[in-house]
Design an enzyme around this catalytic site. Structure first.
Site, PDB file in Angstrom:
ATOM      1  N   LYS A   1       0.865  -1.184   0.000  1.00  0.00           N
ATOM      2  CA  LYS A   1       0.000   0.000   0.000  1.00  0.00           C
ATOM      3  C   LYS A   1       0.893   1.223   0.000  1.00  0.00           C
ATOM      4  O   LYS A   1       2.030   1.170   0.473  1.00  0.00           O
ATOM      5  CB  LYS A   1      -0.871   0.016   1.256  1.00  0.00           C
TER       6      LYS A   1
ATOM      7  N   ASP B   1      -6.971   4.155  -4.593  1.00  0.00           N
ATOM      8  CA  ASP B   1      -7.647   4.032  -3.299  1.00  0.00           C
ATOM      9  C   ASP B   1      -8.280   5.420  -3.086  1.00  0.00           C
ATOM     10  O   ASP B   1      -8.481   6.150  -4.073  1.00  0.00           O
ATOM     11  CB  ASP B   1      -6.647   3.658  -2.178  1.00  0.00           C
TER      12      ASP B   1
HETATM   13  N1  GLU Z   1      -7.378   0.075  -2.941  1.00  0.00           N
HETATM   14  C1  GLU Z   1      -8.098  -1.128  -3.209  1.00  0.00           C
HETATM   15  C2  GLU Z   1      -8.108  -2.017  -1.982  1.00  0.00           C
HETATM   16  O1  GLU Z   1      -8.161  -1.517  -0.887  1.00  0.00           O
HETATM   17  C3  GLU Z   1      -7.647  -1.806  -4.499  1.00  0.00           C
HETATM   18  C4  GLU Z   1      -6.208  -2.167  -4.579  1.00  0.00           C
HETATM   19  C5  GLU Z   1      -5.763  -2.662  -5.969  1.00  0.00           C
HETATM   20  O2  GLU Z   1      -6.569  -2.729  -6.873  1.00  0.00           O
HETATM   21  O3  GLU Z   1      -4.579  -2.991  -6.062  1.00  0.00           O
HETATM   22  O4  GLU Z   1      -8.111  -3.216  -2.043  1.00  0.00           O
END
Ligand code: GLU
Length: 450
Positions: free
Chosen positions: A130, A170
């Site tokens: 992340k 996100d």
């Molecule tokens: N931000 C999204 C999550 O919390 C998607 C992450 C992604 O697609 O890599 O899972």
């Protein structure tokens, strides 16, 4: 001789807190998992002997960097950027980027930690990561956002790659930002690869990716409801948030015969007793995605109530689908939901329910789908975007929606196999935490001291 890790949650947490001070969200996310795993680890001591818990809470790598950029007035600004490369046991690091003033190292560590388990549950080969920044996109021009994204990628590019780490969106990072980030990566590396997901459709993106988190959460809730011979038809639904996840949640709930009566943003919520139909949803999408306005304007346009600085959880609804942000449901909210007859809470956001709220849901034995299971549809379709990029072809809408539904059904059944109590109650938190853990832990064991 191997040293067994303490089979005592309190001692483990005390150590973690001392080592990761001032990161309350990270402590919260880890505590929930460690609590779920306690009995399972006692029954399978090999994981304790291999110190899997101690390793899994330690990011493989944390990158923290300066992002200088010049605003429209010609003034130099500086933000902080991060990428947490949490775990790559089952695949390259994968997870979104969040641009929001509340972003801190601790918030991103909680999100990266959750992502490891979530990605494992999807059945696809993706590790967890992340990233993001404390940059606030609110009120910034397109040009300012572009310059910021370019500066962000000018550092990040050296740490990521289509087989190493694949960021996505996100909160605060949608199609516009992914475009600017991708463009800069391509310029610097001089290669066109699937290094980011959530791309535009004519430059490597996947159909259904924008819809996937919201649709996936509704599919997951549908599976939970089925266990009680219930469905969405004729139900009143409370949704929070009004961004990408909330929007497609409304769309899918409406298709399944439910009526969404609330939406919110950080300033307050609207209550529309007639339900947010397709036409009104179109307005919300334009308001939020193009005009970048506030949800209060919905209340003015449709003559409905707006509650400033309040959250929608005291309204009467059968099902709640929190789709805004972490800790948006506290104990009092949870008690209000239960008092109003809510039978199901399924988390579209990451960790929207506080530990006290979760306790209320479990005590009252309602259907509770934790985010790492319920909102995994977004990253699952990101995984499918990576597959399509590797094959250099695109699947149809129907094919992806089919796969998304199958993945959400699979996640639900994993939760059931690991989370079913003797009395038949399904504890989806335990199910998701244990189910997500086993695959990653086994891979770590197989790979030695990693
Ligand atoms: N931000 C999204 C999550 O919390 C998607 C992450 C992604 O697609 O890599 O899972």
């Amino acid at each position: 001789m191997s040293v067994a890790s303490p089979n005592n949650t309190a001692a483990f947490m005390a150590d973690l807190k001392a080592k990761n001070a001032a990161e309350p969200e990270f402590h919260q996310a880890v505590h929930e998992v460690v609590e779920s795993l306690e009995d399972f680890l006692n029954e399978h001591p090999k994981y304790r002997h291999a110190r899997i818990l101690e390793r899994i809470v330690e990011p493989e790598r944390v990158i923290m960097f300066r992002i200088p950029w010049v605003n429209d007035k010609g003034i130099m600004c500086v933000n902080r950027g991060y990428r947490i490369e949490m775990n790559s046991a089952i695949g390259p690091y994968k997870g979104g980027l969040r641009f929001h003033p509340t972003v801190t190292l601790g918030v991103l560590k909680f999100l990266a930690f959750e992502q490891v388990f979530k990605n494992s549950l999807t059945t696809l080969p993706m590790g967890g990561g992340k990233g993001g920044s404390d940059f606030d996109p609110k009120g910034k021009s397109d040009n300012e956002v572009m310059r910021f994204c370019q500066s962000f990628m000018t550092e990040l590019y050296r740490h990521i790659g289509p087989n190493t780490d694949i960021p996505a969106g996100d909160i605060g990072v949608g199609g516009r930002e992914i475009g600017f980030l991708f463009g800069q990566y391509k310029r610097i590396r001089n290669e066109f690869t699937g290094v980011l997901t959530g791309k535009g459709l004519n430059w490597g993106g996947s159909l259904i990716r924008p819809e996937a988190t919201g649709y996936g959460n509704v599919y997951f809730a549908r599976e939970m409801l089925k266990t009680k011979n219930e469905d969405f038809d004729g139900k009143k639904i409370l949704v929070s948030g009004s961004g990408n996840v909330a929007q497609y949640t409304v769309q899918k709930v409406t298709q399944l015969g439910g009526k969404v009566i609330t939406l919110s943003d950080s300033s307050g919520y609207i209550l529309d007793p007639d339900g947010i139909d397709d036409k009104k949803l179109e307005y919300v999408m334009h308001l939020k995605n193009n005009k970048r306005g506030r949800i209060e304007e919905y209340a003015k346009k449709y003559g409905v109530s707006y509650f400033k600085n309040k959250r929608p959880w005291s309204e009467k609804g059968d099902i709640a689908l929190p789709s805004a942000t972490q800790n948006e449901i506290d104990e009092a909210d949870a008690l209000a939901l239960i008092a109003n007859g809510c039978i199901c809470v399924s988390e579209g956001a990451n960790m929207p329910s506080s530990p006290e709220a979760i306790h209320v849901f479990i005590k009252n034995k309602i259907l509770f789908g934790p985010g790492k299971a319920a909102n995994a549809g977004g990253v699952a379709v990101s995984g499918l975007e990576m597959t399509q990029n590797s094959m250099r072809l695109s699947w149809t809408r129907e094919e992806i929606d089919e796969r998304l539904q199958a993945i959400m059904r699979q996640i639900h059944s994993t939760c059931c196999s690991y989370g079913k109590n003797e009395n038949g109650f399904i504890n989806y938190i335990n199910g998701a935490n244990i189910g997500g853990f086993v695959k990653v832990a086994d891979a770590m064991m197989a790979q030695g001291a990693v």
